[in-house]
Design a protein around this motif. Structure first.
Motif, PDB file in Angstrom:
ATOM      1  N   ASP A 163       0.811  -1.223   0.000  1.00 33.95           N
ATOM      2  CA  ASP A 163       0.000   0.000   0.000  1.00 33.95           C
ATOM      3  C   ASP A 163       0.843   1.272   0.000  1.00 33.95           C
ATOM      4  O   ASP A 163       0.292   2.374   0.054  1.00 33.95           O
ATOM      5  CB  ASP A 163      -0.924   0.030   1.225  1.00 33.95           C
ATOM      6  CG  ASP A 163      -2.171  -0.827   1.042  1.00 33.95           C
ATOM      7  OD1 ASP A 163      -2.586  -1.036  -0.107  1.00 33.95           O
ATOM      8  OD2 ASP A 163      -2.721  -1.272   2.060  1.00 33.95           O
ATOM      9  N   ALA A 164       2.142   1.153  -0.056  1.00 28.68           N
ATOM     10  CA  ALA A 164       3.029   2.311   0.120  1.00 28.68           C
ATOM     11  C   ALA A 164       2.816   3.382  -0.950  1.00 28.68           C
ATOM     12  O   ALA A 164       2.712   4.568  -0.634  1.00 28.68           O
ATOM     13  CB  ALA A 164       4.487   1.867   0.144  1.00 28.68           C
ATOM     14  N   VAL A 165       2.745   2.982  -2.209  1.00 28.59           N
ATOM     15  CA  VAL A 165       2.570   3.963  -3.288  1.00 28.59           C
ATOM     16  C   VAL A 165       1.127   4.467  -3.295  1.00 28.59           C
ATOM     17  O   VAL A 165       0.884   5.671  -3.397  1.00 28.59           O
ATOM     18  CB  VAL A 165       2.983   3.366  -4.647  1.00 28.59           C
ATOM     19  CG1 VAL A 165       2.699   4.345  -5.787  1.00 28.59           C
ATOM     20  CG2 VAL A 165       4.467   2.987  -4.637  1.00 28.59           C
ATOM     21  N   GLU A 166       0.187   3.554  -3.159  1.00 31.28           N
ATOM     22  CA  GLU A 166      -1.231   3.916  -3.158  1.00 31.28           C
ATOM     23  C   GLU A 166      -1.563   4.916  -2.055  1.00 31.28           C
ATOM     24  O   GLU A 166      -2.362   5.839  -2.252  1.00 31.28           O
ATOM     25  CB  GLU A 166      -2.070   2.654  -2.988  1.00 31.28           C
ATOM     26  CG  GLU A 166      -3.553   2.864  -3.060  1.00 31.28           C
ATOM     27  CD  GLU A 166      -4.301   1.546  -2.964  1.00 31.28           C
ATOM     28  OE1 GLU A 166      -5.325   1.522  -2.280  1.00 31.28           O
ATOM     29  OE2 GLU A 166      -3.851   0.551  -3.567  1.00 31.28           O
ATOM     30  N   ASP A 167      -0.959   4.762  -0.887  1.00 28.08           N
ATOM     31  CA  ASP A 167      -1.222   5.637   0.252  1.00 28.08           C
ATOM     32  C   ASP A 167      -0.289   6.842   0.301  1.00 28.08           C
ATOM     33  O   ASP A 167      -0.252   7.556   1.303  1.00 28.08           O
ATOM     34  CB  ASP A 167      -1.095   4.847   1.557  1.00 28.08           C
ATOM     35  CG  ASP A 167      -2.189   3.819   1.736  1.00 28.08           C
ATOM     36  OD1 ASP A 167      -3.170   3.845   0.979  1.00 28.08           O
ATOM     37  OD2 ASP A 167      -2.053   2.978   2.646  1.00 28.08           O
TER      38      ASP A 167
END
Length: 146
Positions: free
Chosen positions: A54-58
């Motif tokens: 979820d790092a890029v999405e968040d």
């Protein structure tokens, strides 16, 4: 290349201060997904991707930071495959996951933790119902049972 403990530390730092829908530290979700991948027979690339799923999405990491990280190309591809894009239809999202080697297992572990009844139980009924339907729909698109 970053070791799995280093990837975990990177993910925890990137999501520092973030909480999930139930108000729990977001790192708990990351740990659960990484453990879900491990318990399903995932390899180190998939476990690393689980920590960062979820790092890029968040907006915890930019796409450029991910690209420049000392990670395998496979890990980076999995993270990008499971990263939802604004306005993207669920069918396109599922197709990208299915087309990326190793990504399905990471998404399966993510969905399993997201749909955990104990985790959903703390949410209000409309949110719980909406998320349950959303997760079931994605499982169907991905061809996952249950």
């Amino acid at each position: 290349m970053l070791t799995l403990p280093e990837v975990e530390a990177l993910a925890r730092a990137a999501h520092e201060g973030q909480t999930d829908k139930a108000g729990r530290p977001y790192a708990e979700h990351l740990r659960a997904v990484a453990e879900g991948v491990r318990s399903r027979g995932g390899d180190d690339d998939q476990i690393a991707a689980a920590w960062l799923h979820d790092a890029v999405e968040d907006d915890a990491l930019s796409a450029a930071e991910l690209r420049d990280a000392a990670l395998s190309d496979r890990t980076k591809a999995i993270v990008l495959a499971v990263t939802k894009r604004a306005g993207e239809p669920p069918e396109a999202y599922a197709a990208r996951i299915l087309a990326t080697p190793g990504a399905l297992l990471v998404k399966e572990a993510d969905l399993a933790h997201n749909a955990d009844p104990a985790r959903l139980a703390v949410l209000d009924e409309p949110t719980r119902r909406r998320l349950t339907e959303k997760y079931a729909g994605m499982r169907a698109l991905l061809g996952l049972k249950g």
